[in-house]
Design an enzyme around this catalytic site. Structure first.
Site, PDB file in Angstrom:
ATOM      1  N   ARG A 247       1.736  -2.884  -3.715  1.00 56.97           N
ATOM      2  CA  ARG A 247       1.211  -1.820  -4.574  1.00 56.97           C
ATOM      3  C   ARG A 247       2.328  -1.139  -5.377  1.00 56.97           C
ATOM      4  O   ARG A 247       2.200  -0.922  -6.591  1.00 56.97           O
ATOM      5  CB  ARG A 247       0.458  -0.798  -3.728  1.00 56.97           C
TER       6      ARG A 247
ATOM      7  N   ILE B 214      -2.009  -3.970   7.890  1.00 55.82           N
ATOM      8  CA  ILE B 214      -2.355  -3.917   6.474  1.00 55.82           C
ATOM      9  C   ILE B 214      -3.120  -2.618   6.260  1.00 55.82           C
ATOM     10  O   ILE B 214      -3.742  -2.090   7.174  1.00 55.82           O
ATOM     11  CB  ILE B 214      -3.158  -5.152   6.006  1.00 55.82           C
ATOM     12  N   ASP B 215      -3.034  -2.098   5.043  1.00 53.77           N
ATOM     13  CA  ASP B 215      -3.631  -0.796   4.755  1.00 53.77           C
ATOM     14  C   ASP B 215      -5.128  -0.769   5.034  1.00 53.77           C
ATOM     15  O   ASP B 215      -5.801  -1.802   4.970  1.00 53.77           O
ATOM     16  CB  ASP B 215      -3.406  -0.421   3.285  1.00 53.77           C
ATOM     17  N   LYS B 216      -5.632   0.412   5.277  1.00 56.24           N
ATOM     18  CA  LYS B 216      -7.063   0.602   5.535  1.00 56.24           C
ATOM     19  C   LYS B 216      -7.906  -0.065   4.455  1.00 56.24           C
ATOM     20  O   LYS B 216      -8.875  -0.777   4.758  1.00 56.24           O
ATOM     21  CB  LYS B 216      -7.382   2.100   5.589  1.00 56.24           C
TER      22      LYS B 216
END
Length: 315
Positions: A243, A143-145
């Site tokens: 997103r 998962i993204d930062k």
């Protein structure tokens, strides 16, 4: 069998009949990349009935079973670091971490330490999956930062293979909570749009006709002031999927610095709170334990910063 070498048997699926051997094997063994398999084929480590198959471009026939000799993992030169982790579930096979926003998953340029991998190296010690050619915590997905929430990692190769297969088959139940700009109408729906690197900006993901299929199901949980709290269920797991998909239908995630710009009341609240990340949280993770075959369902509440944003936008 040579010491330190494990054998993986891979049977070519009917759908992969006629594909290049490296591509067909990557489909059969989703824990291994196509490039990794191509290198193993060239090294004579892939065989059929005891005979090496040295040409990665040879056509593969459905039903054939190849033996892949995988060398023992080489040491990973990442430092184990005592970084606090919130553990949602753990046993001898796997671990589920509730990742905070701001924590990078993998060491990379600009983030050589202080990552989730560094933390897992410390927490798990020598009990790590070695699939992929290097000894590392078995990161099966990311998962993204700046996205928070639940992430599973494998401690053993058996767990890694089983989890990777479930991700490949899209049988993992992943649900995200997000706060988006505007109120979706209709209140629920599906975005089915292929994603790939943007041809105009390689740092961004975009909807591209020949990209990989990506499907997001969304449901409005609560209407807010010029915004909404939604749940997104992922049918696929592409980079930046939620997103990009939500931005594509006119409801970008609040705080997203790449794919959306807030307006009106949400913008004022974001500025007041100093909220500068995408309002996205991996809230639910459901899967079948790859070793015990027990169904696991884990939930994580929205973190404090998203809860504060939600409260300030509440009607």
């Amino acid at each position: 069998m040579d010491r330190g070498v494990s054998i993986i048997e891979a049977t070519i699926a009917p759908a992969a009949d006629g594909w290049r051997l490296d591509r067909a094997l990557a489909d059969a063994v989703p824990t291994m990349s196509r490039e990794r398999l191509k290198a193993l084929i060239a090294a004579g480590a892939v065989s059929l009935d005891g005979n090496p198959a040295r040409d990665p471009s040879r056509p593969a026939a459905a039903g054939l079973t190849f033996a892949i000799a995988v060398p023992a993992a080489t040491p990973l030169h990442n430092e184990a670091q005592d970084i606090p982790l919130v553990i949602a579930y753990e046993d001898e096979h796997l671990i589920v971490v509730d990742k905070p926003a701001g924590l990078v998953v993998h060491p990379a340029a600009g983030n050589f330490d202080g990552t989730l991998v560094n933390a897992l190296l410390h927490h798990c010690g020598g009990s790590l999956s070695g699939i992929g050619g290097v000894a590392r915590p078995g990161i099966v997905h990311r998962i993204d930062k700046d996205t928070s929430g639940l992430m599973v990692a494998a401690k053993t190769d058996q767990a890694h293979e089983g989890l990777a297969r479930q991700f490949h088959d899209h049988s993992i139940d992943r649900r995200y909570r997000a706060i988006v700009g505007g109120i979706p109408r209709p209140a629920e729906g599906k975005v089915d749009a292929p994603l790939a690197r943007s041809p105009h900006n390689r740092k961004k993901i975009a909807i591209v006709a020949n990209g990989k299929r990506a499907v997001t199901h969304f449901t409005t949980i609560q209407r807010l002031r010029e915004a909404a709290l939604i749940e997104c269920r992922l049918e696929t797991g592409r980079t930046h999927q939620v997103r990009v998909h939500m931005a594509s239908i006119g409801h970008p995630l609040l705080g997203d610095p790449v794919y959306g710009k807030a307006k009106g009341q949400p913008r004022r609240v974001l500025e007041t709170l100093g909220f500068t990340r995408q309002a996205l949280h991996a809230a639910y993770l459901g899967f079948i334990h790859p070793v015990t075959c027990v169904a696991l369902a884990l939930e994580s509440p929205m973190p404090v910063d998203m809860q504060e944003l939600f409260t300030n936008l509440h009607v």
